[in-house]
Design a protein around this motif. Structure first.
Motif, PDB file in Angstrom:
ATOM      1  N   VAL B  12       0.860  -1.174   0.000  1.00 59.69           N
ATOM      2  CA  VAL B  12       0.000   0.000   0.000  1.00 59.69           C
ATOM      3  C   VAL B  12       0.898   1.226   0.000  1.00 59.69           C
ATOM      4  CG1 VAL B  12      -1.791   1.285   1.208  1.00 59.69           C
ATOM      5  CG2 VAL B  12      -1.813  -1.219   1.236  1.00 59.69           C
ATOM      6  N   ALA B  13       0.660   2.126  -0.940  1.00 55.40           N
ATOM      7  CA  ALA B  13       1.477   3.326  -1.042  1.00 55.40           C
ATOM      8  C   ALA B  13       0.581   4.554  -1.113  1.00 55.40           C
ATOM      9  CB  ALA B  13       2.363   3.256  -2.282  1.00 55.40           C
ATOM     10  N   LYS B  14       1.083   5.632  -0.564  1.00 54.63           N
ATOM     11  CA  LYS B  14       0.391   6.911  -0.731  1.00 54.63           C
ATOM     12  C   LYS B  14       0.790   7.498  -2.080  1.00 54.63           C
ATOM     13  CE  LYS B  14       0.033   8.065   4.175  1.00 54.63           C
ATOM     14  NZ  LYS B  14       0.381   9.060   5.232  1.00 54.63           N
ATOM     15  N   ARG B  15      -0.137   8.185  -2.691  1.00 51.67           N
ATOM     16  CA  ARG B  15       0.143   8.795  -3.979  1.00 51.67           C
ATOM     17  C   ARG B  15       1.388   9.665  -3.876  1.00 51.67           C
ATOM     18  NH1 ARG B  15      -2.135  13.374  -6.568  1.00 51.67           N
ATOM     19  NH2 ARG B  15      -3.490  13.675  -4.752  1.00 51.67           N
ATOM     20  N   GLY B  16       2.293   9.477  -4.822  1.00 55.29           N
ATOM     21  CA  GLY B  16       3.530  10.241  -4.827  1.00 55.29           C
ATOM     22  C   GLY B  16       4.731   9.493  -4.267  1.00 55.29           C
ATOM     23  N   THR B  82       4.163   7.293  -7.397  1.00 53.51           N
ATOM     24  CA  THR B  82       3.009   6.462  -7.740  1.00 53.51           C
ATOM     25  C   THR B  82       1.731   7.273  -7.863  1.00 53.51           C
ATOM     26  OG1 THR B  82       2.739   5.949  -5.380  1.00 53.51           O
ATOM     27  CG2 THR B  82       3.906   4.333  -6.752  1.00 53.51           C
ATOM     28  N   GLN B  83       0.893   6.843  -8.794  1.00 51.88           N
ATOM     29  CA  GLN B  83      -0.416   7.432  -9.049  1.00 51.88           C
ATOM     30  C   GLN B  83      -1.485   6.361  -8.807  1.00 51.88           C
ATOM     31  OE1 GLN B  83      -0.631  10.750  -9.911  1.00 51.88           O
ATOM     32  NE2 GLN B  83       1.592  10.745  -9.600  1.00 51.88           N
ATOM     33  N   GLN B  84      -2.724   6.794  -8.625  1.00 52.31           N
ATOM     34  CA  GLN B  84      -3.797   5.840  -8.362  1.00 52.31           C
ATOM     35  C   GLN B  84      -3.961   4.856  -9.519  1.00 52.31           C
ATOM     36  OE1 GLN B  84      -7.199   8.318  -7.239  1.00 52.31           O
ATOM     37  NE2 GLN B  84      -6.894   7.690  -5.115  1.00 52.31           N
ATOM     38  N   SER B 117      -1.619  -1.159  -4.134  1.00 53.30           N
ATOM     39  CA  SER B 117      -2.755  -0.250  -3.966  1.00 53.30           C
ATOM     40  C   SER B 117      -2.206   1.135  -3.666  1.00 53.30           C
ATOM     41  CB  SER B 117      -3.659  -0.707  -2.819  1.00 53.30           C
ATOM     42  OG  SER B 117      -4.201  -1.977  -3.086  1.00 53.30           O
ATOM     43  N   VAL B 118      -2.553   2.096  -4.493  1.00 57.40           N
ATOM     44  CA  VAL B 118      -2.099   3.472  -4.300  1.00 57.40           C
ATOM     45  C   VAL B 118      -3.284   4.310  -3.816  1.00 57.40           C
ATOM     46  CG1 VAL B 118      -1.028   5.484  -5.356  1.00 57.40           C
ATOM     47  CG2 VAL B 118      -0.406   3.183  -6.125  1.00 57.40           C
TER      48      VAL B 118
END
Lengths: 111, 119
Positions: B12-16, B82-84, B117-118
């Protein structure tokens, strides 16, 4: 663009019956085809392959038929079992290094 | 013997944020492939390595995607900022031999994938 695709998104069969999953391709240069099985949460698992110089190839309980005239591929599974429930993909080698996959057919086994 | 191993299984990553996905191919396999699989879709080719050489990167969607295989074995797929729309399962596959007749035409064995999952 050219692509590999499947006719039906979902196929429901009775346990013990034979299953037939179809695939149409459009790239006339395709000369190698593979069927993969993908269970939920897993990667695609190789089932059987066929080259364009063949019309039919048999494996254990599976048969792949290739009709180059109408660019059609099918996978036949004999005596379908509960463990056959999965999404089935056909894929072809159409010119690049990677495989080109269709969207898949979800095979559901009814008890 | 061991199959293709991928880690982590879930990310799981936050956008960016930047992410790195690892693939351990089957020992001795010359060819290594990365694919992206969106929900309900078939895998889509990203890139191909023969040993340490990246011979085809035609499927990488943008310059934010980068792959390497420095010693011809383990490979890493890196996604920067990263982007959605990067949310997908990333699959790695390996095959025993290299190109035959100009194309890498051999059975590919897949790992279980990394689900990214972003948010």
């Amino acid at each position: 663009g050219e692509s590999v695709g499947l006719h039906l998104p979902t196929l429901s069969v009775q346990e013990g019956d034979n299953s037939i999953i179809n695939c149409a391709y459009s790239n006339s240069a395709s000369d190698y085809f593979i069927w993969y099985k993908q269970e939920s949460g897993k990667g695609p698992q190789f089932i059987i392959d066929i080259r364009s110089n063949m019309d039919k190839r048999q494996g254990q309980r599976v048969t792949v038929l290739l009709n180059k005239t109408v660019k059609h591929l099918s996978l036949q599974i004999a005596a379908t079992q509960p463990g056959d429930s999965a999404v089935y993909f056909c894929a072809d080698w159409g010119g690049a290094d990677g495989l080109t996959f269709g969207k898949g057919t979800h095979l559901i086994i009814q008890p | 013997g061991a199959g293709v191993s991928q880690s982590p299984r879930y990310k799981v990553a936050k956008r960016g944020q930047d992410v790195a996905l690892r693939c351990d191919p089957i020992s001795g396999h010359v060819s290594l492939f990365w694919y992206q699989q969106a929900l309900g879709q078939g895998p889509e080719f990203l890139t191909y390595f023969q040993n340490e050489a990246q011979l085809d990167k035609s499927g990488l969607p943008s310059d934010r995607f980068f792959a390497e295989r420095p010693e011809g074995s383990v490979s890493t797929l890196k996604i920067q900022r990263t982007q959605q729309e990067d949310s997908a399962v990333y699959l790695c596959a390996s095959s025993l031999t290299s190109r035959v007749g100009g194309r890498a035409k051999n059975i590919q064995y897949f790992g279980a994938g990394t689900r990214l999952s972003v948010l």
